[in-house]
Design a protein around this motif. Structure first.
Motif, PDB file in Angstrom:
ATOM      1  N   MET A 161       0.840  -1.203   0.000  1.00 11.19           N
ATOM      2  CA  MET A 161       0.000   0.000   0.000  1.00 11.19           C
ATOM      3  C   MET A 161       0.877   1.257   0.000  1.00 11.19           C
ATOM      4  SD  MET A 161      -2.966  -1.183  -0.100  1.00 11.19           S
ATOM      5  CE  MET A 161      -2.479  -2.724  -0.818  1.00 11.19           C
ATOM      6  N   LEU A 162       1.926   1.235   0.836  1.00  9.59           N
ATOM      7  CA  LEU A 162       2.770   2.425   0.945  1.00  9.59           C
ATOM      8  C   LEU A 162       3.566   2.671  -0.343  1.00  9.59           C
ATOM      9  CD1 LEU A 162       3.910   2.228   4.653  1.00  9.59           C
ATOM     10  CD2 LEU A 162       2.622   4.059   3.581  1.00  9.59           C
ATOM     11  N   TYR A 164       2.367   2.435  -3.379  1.00  9.46           N
ATOM     12  CA  TYR A 164       1.520   3.234  -4.265  1.00  9.46           C
ATOM     13  C   TYR A 164       1.252   4.613  -3.678  1.00  9.46           C
ATOM     14  CZ  TYR A 164       1.077  -0.629  -7.383  1.00  9.46           C
ATOM     15  OH  TYR A 164       1.383  -1.617  -8.278  1.00  9.46           O
ATOM     16  N   ILE A 165       1.104   4.669  -2.347  1.00 11.50           N
ATOM     17  CA  ILE A 165       0.931   5.983  -1.723  1.00 11.50           C
ATOM     18  C   ILE A 165       2.161   6.839  -2.017  1.00 11.50           C
ATOM     19  CG2 ILE A 165       0.693   7.193   0.474  1.00 11.50           C
ATOM     20  CD1 ILE A 165      -0.949   4.848   1.497  1.00 11.50           C
ATOM     21  N   TYR A 168       2.174   8.278  -5.683  1.00 13.85           N
ATOM     22  CA  TYR A 168       1.293   9.419  -5.958  1.00 13.85           C
ATOM     23  C   TYR A 168       1.640  10.612  -5.071  1.00 13.85           C
ATOM     24  CZ  TYR A 168      -1.164   6.089  -8.802  1.00 13.85           C
ATOM     25  OH  TYR A 168      -1.457   5.167  -9.772  1.00 13.85           O
ATOM     26  N   LEU A 169       2.105  10.339  -3.858  1.00 15.43           N
ATOM     27  CA  LEU A 169       2.539  11.433  -2.990  1.00 15.43           C
ATOM     28  C   LEU A 169       3.729  12.148  -3.623  1.00 15.43           C
ATOM     29  CD1 LEU A 169       1.849  12.657  -0.258  1.00 15.43           C
ATOM     30  CD2 LEU A 169       3.588  11.210   0.779  1.00 15.43           C
ATOM     31  N   LEU A 172       2.457  14.375  -6.239  1.00 11.82           N
ATOM     32  CA  LEU A 172       1.845  15.560  -5.629  1.00 11.82           C
ATOM     33  C   LEU A 172       2.911  16.577  -5.242  1.00 11.82           C
ATOM     34  CD1 LEU A 172      -0.942  14.435  -3.125  1.00 11.82           C
ATOM     35  CD2 LEU A 172      -1.176  15.970  -5.069  1.00 11.82           C
TER      36      LEU A 172
ATOM     37  N   ILE B 267      -4.791  12.700  -5.393  1.00 13.88           N
ATOM     38  CA  ILE B 267      -5.504  12.473  -4.136  1.00 13.88           C
ATOM     39  C   ILE B 267      -6.394  11.243  -4.271  1.00 13.88           C
ATOM     40  CG2 ILE B 267      -7.242  13.436  -2.576  1.00 13.88           C
ATOM     41  CD1 ILE B 267      -5.037  15.238  -2.278  1.00 13.88           C
ATOM     42  N   ASN B 269      -6.043   8.849  -6.439  1.00 16.43           N
ATOM     43  CA  ASN B 269      -5.204   7.665  -6.632  1.00 16.43           C
ATOM     44  C   ASN B 269      -4.747   7.102  -5.289  1.00 16.43           C
ATOM     45  OD1 ASN B 269      -3.888   9.373  -9.436  1.00 16.43           O
ATOM     46  ND2 ASN B 269      -5.205   7.582  -9.500  1.00 16.43           N
ATOM     47  N   ILE B 270      -4.466   7.999  -4.358  1.00 16.16           N
ATOM     48  CA  ILE B 270      -3.959   7.547  -3.054  1.00 16.16           C
ATOM     49  C   ILE B 270      -5.072   6.894  -2.233  1.00 16.16           C
ATOM     50  CG2 ILE B 270      -3.149   8.397  -0.813  1.00 16.16           C
ATOM     51  CD1 ILE B 270      -1.361  10.334  -2.234  1.00 16.16           C
ATOM     52  N   TYR B 273      -5.493   3.030  -1.356  1.00 19.86           N
ATOM     53  CA  TYR B 273      -4.373   2.476  -0.590  1.00 19.86           C
ATOM     54  C   TYR B 273      -4.384   3.006   0.841  1.00 19.86           C
ATOM     55  CZ  TYR B 273      -3.059   1.531  -5.359  1.00 19.86           C
ATOM     56  OH  TYR B 273      -3.075   1.119  -6.657  1.00 19.86           O
TER      57      TYR B 273
END
Lengths: 369, 302
Positions: A161-162, A164-165, A168-169, A172, B267, B269-270, B273
């Motif tokens: 999970m982290l 993919y976070i 995208y983070l 951003l 946002i 997309n996150i 997860y």
């Protein structure tokens, strides 16, 4: 005749007991299957091996001369492979499966880029960039360690999970950097780039020495310090470690943070040492983190083993462009890497062979009595 | 209201592949084997289906070709998943390692195949994927519904389903009453391979026109999270898949709303997860996972 038999038996026993030898065999097996696949689709496997060899020794393809740039690139590619290998290995020795090298790598790269672009240029900026990357990676890994130790959250799912976070983070954050377009940002200041050495035509840079330092630090901490012993004890048997007074919760959290630090450093070294004049806005993963898992597994999570495996992966990565030139789809290297990991999983079957042999030896002893 | 109704087909299109894969992953884990290769198996299914559909379309098969492609993709993924089954069940290998190996391998195999077949790092575009029906729903939505219902019925209403759940909870007990743990677990892994391959095909034939290395893009991992988030039950997994799918669909849907449009798409997309991670923490401490999931069964050991 009998003597011959004995020799053969002892060789098998030696082989079954030697992780290095098994890893070597697994790699060979991966290449054999890769060769078969290349043959099956009607290509010439000689070209594949030529590409690999040229990347290793720096021989030019066209004029028969030398092109040492290949060696430089090979070594440069191996830097993130080895470091991400340690991200996997460090956690694995503590009994954790760190699938999150990729996310930790991305966070490290993002932190380095943020420091490089948002601070005004000053001499030695790259040091601050690397430190920021190590911190970011350590935090990203440490979160997982904390979740695992405190809440018993599966580190496999949490790290996935982290990853993919992080992807995208990172987008951003990087989209806010000065000069951000779809794919890149403004140029990275020269003070943040790592100096090249030895082979100026290539991207080989002083990051290589940080990688070598990491090999030493990994070996020293794991094998020679009290903390390393606590880590390994936690990996062997958590309950036993807890009963002997080893702080298991701390071992788990700290080990994930250290693992993340290795991957974070890798991210910074790729950005600041590689072929990127501008900052990056990534659209997909670089896969160094995922391949780092393969590197660590091939290297049995040992310092030297991981270094050698990382160099091998560096050779394979550099050879990709040569392969495309020689009409071999470069994806064959991914197939070989995947096969190697599959064979590593399959080698668990050797344990069954060991048990069978142990049983047979006992049986023969009983019979002879 | 009308606007929300009009979004349902989009949401279902995105949810269906995730849901189908997640149900497969759930069955696999209930039988006692963790399958993190779902991502790779989806990729195999998607690449196979996209390639088959391209050639069948050329041969004039039309929609029938799309259905046949789905089936072929699922079968190829099933064959691929036997590697995981042999490693995890017969050789008692570390299931995370073998799953990781399959994921890495599928990255290479799919694009390698495209290089050989189409001389490019992606499959050639087909012209028409699966067509939606009168109310705008793709057949994949009905496939997903059927998969959920069948999975629920088989798991809870048939002897086979009970045997499968027993193997995931306490394989030694199951073995002692004459259940063949090995066969049951093989069934679990191969089912998850079949469904993941089917889902990969569903994904590529409804959402895009060709297979690229970005087609699956973490959907298999979302499905894996949906299994954990849905607490290993068909209903829970369905709910989780809808939640995650809706979060993913939000990035598509957000363009319809002025106030959402201003938010960066990252946002959304996150979201899936982050939600999974938070849910895992919130549900921590309570054991919902099949007790023996991920542990090889050693018949000889006590």
């Amino acid at each position: 005749m009998k003597r011959n038999d004995l020799n053969r038996t002892s060789f098998i026993d030696w082989f079954l007991g030697n992780d290095g030898a098994i890893s070597f065999a697994v790699v060979i097996l991966g290449f054999i299957f890769g060769t078969i696949i290349v043959l099956l689709v009607g290509k010439n496997p000689i070209n594949m091996y030529k590409s690999l060899l040229y990347s290793m020794i720096g021989r030019a393809r066209s004029n028969g001369g030398w092109n040492f740039r290949y060696i430089g690139e090979t070594l440069n590619y191996s830097i993130p492979f080895v470091l991400c290998g340690f991200a996997m290995a460090f956690a694995y020795r503590v009994g954790l499966f760190n699938v999150g090298g990729e996310g930790q790598y991305i966070m490290g790269m993002t932190a380095a880029q943020t420091v490089a672009l948002l601070l005004p240029p000053f001499p030695g900026q790259w040091v601050v960039c690397l430190l920021a990357a190590i911190m970011a990676g350590a935090i990203w890994g440490g979160i997982v360690g904390l979740l695992k130790a405190r809440f018993k959250v599966s580190e496999v799912v949490a790290t996935i999970m982290l990853n993919y976070i992080a992807l995208y983070l990172s987008r951003l954050i990087c989209l806010q950097h000065p000069g951000a377009t779809t794919y890149n940002t403004a140029a990275l200041p020269a003070t943040s780039k790592l100096a090249k050495f030895l082979i100026p035509s290539s991207n080989l840079n002083i990051g290589f020495f940080f990688m070598l330092a990491a090999v030493f630090i990994y070996w020293f901490v794991m094998e020679k310090t009290k903390a390393g012993f606590a880590f390994r004890a936690t990996g062997y048997n958590q309950d036993a470690a807890r009963c002997s007074g080893i702080p298991v919760v701390r071992s788990i959290s700290v080990s994930m943070a250290v693992a993340g630090a290795f991957a974070g450093l890798a991210g910074a070294l790729v950005l600041l040492g590689g072929a990127y004049p501008k900052g990056r806005i990534i659209v997909s993963m670089d896969n160094y983190g995922f391949n780092g898992m393969a590197v660590a597994l091939v290297g049995n999570c040992r310092a030297i083993g991981t270094l050698l495996a990382g160099l091998l992966f560096g050779v394979m990565k550099q050879s990709q462009s040569l392969m495309q030139d020689m009409d071999i789809p470069k994806e064959i290297t991914y197939i070989i890497q995947g096969l190697i990991v599959v064979f590593i999983a399959l080698r668990a079957g050797l344990q069954l062979v060991r048990e069978y042999r142990a049983k047979r030896i006992v049986a023969s002893k009983v019979a002879s009595v | 209201m009308n606007m929300i109704l009009s979004m349902i087909p989009t949401i279902l299109m995105i949810v269906s592949p995730i849901l189908i894969t997640a149900i497969g992953g759930m069955i696999c884990e209930r039988s006692g084997v963790v399958n993190i290769a779902l991502e790779g198996l989806m990729a195999i299914g998607a690449c196979t289906a996209a390639s088959c559909h391209y050639f069948l379309e050329l041969a004039g098969w039309g929609q029938a070709g799309a259905w046949l492609s789905l089936l072929i993709g699922a079968i190829v993924a099933t064959l691929f998943s036997t590697i995981h089954a042999v490693a995890a069940i017969d050789l008692k290998a570390d299931q995370t390692i073998s799953g990781t190996g399959l994921n890495l391998l599928s990255d290479g195999v799919t694009i390698f195949a495209a290089q050989i077949l189409f001389r490019a790092d992606r499959t050639k575009e087909f012209r028409v994927g699966m067509l939606s029906d009168r109310i705008g729903l793709y057949p994949t939505a009905y496939i997903a519904l059927a998969v959920v219902l069948v999975a629920w019925y088989v798991l809870y209403k048939t002897p086979f389903g009970m045997h499968l759940r027993a193997c995931g909870e306490h394989p030694a007990a199951a073995d002692s009453v004459g259940i063949n743990v090995r066969v049951i677990r093989y069934a679990g892994v191969l089912t998850s391979g079949f469904l993941a391959g089917l889902a990969g095909g569903c994904c590529v034939l409804t959402q895009t026109i060709q297979y690229t290395s970005n087609t699956i893009n973490g959907r298999g991992f979302i499905a894996l999270a949906a299994v954990a988030f849905g607490r290993w039950t068909p209903l829970g997994v369905t709910g989780a898949a809808f939640l995650f799918g809706a979060a993913q669909a939000m990035s598509v849907i957000a363009t319809n709303f002025a106030f959402l449009k201003r938010l960066p798409s990252e946002i959304f997309n996150i979201l899936p997860y982050a939600v999974t991670l938070i849910a895992l923490i919130a549900f921590s401490g309570r054991e919902f996972a099949p007790r023996s999931s991920g542990k090889p069964y050693d018949k000889g050991a006590s």
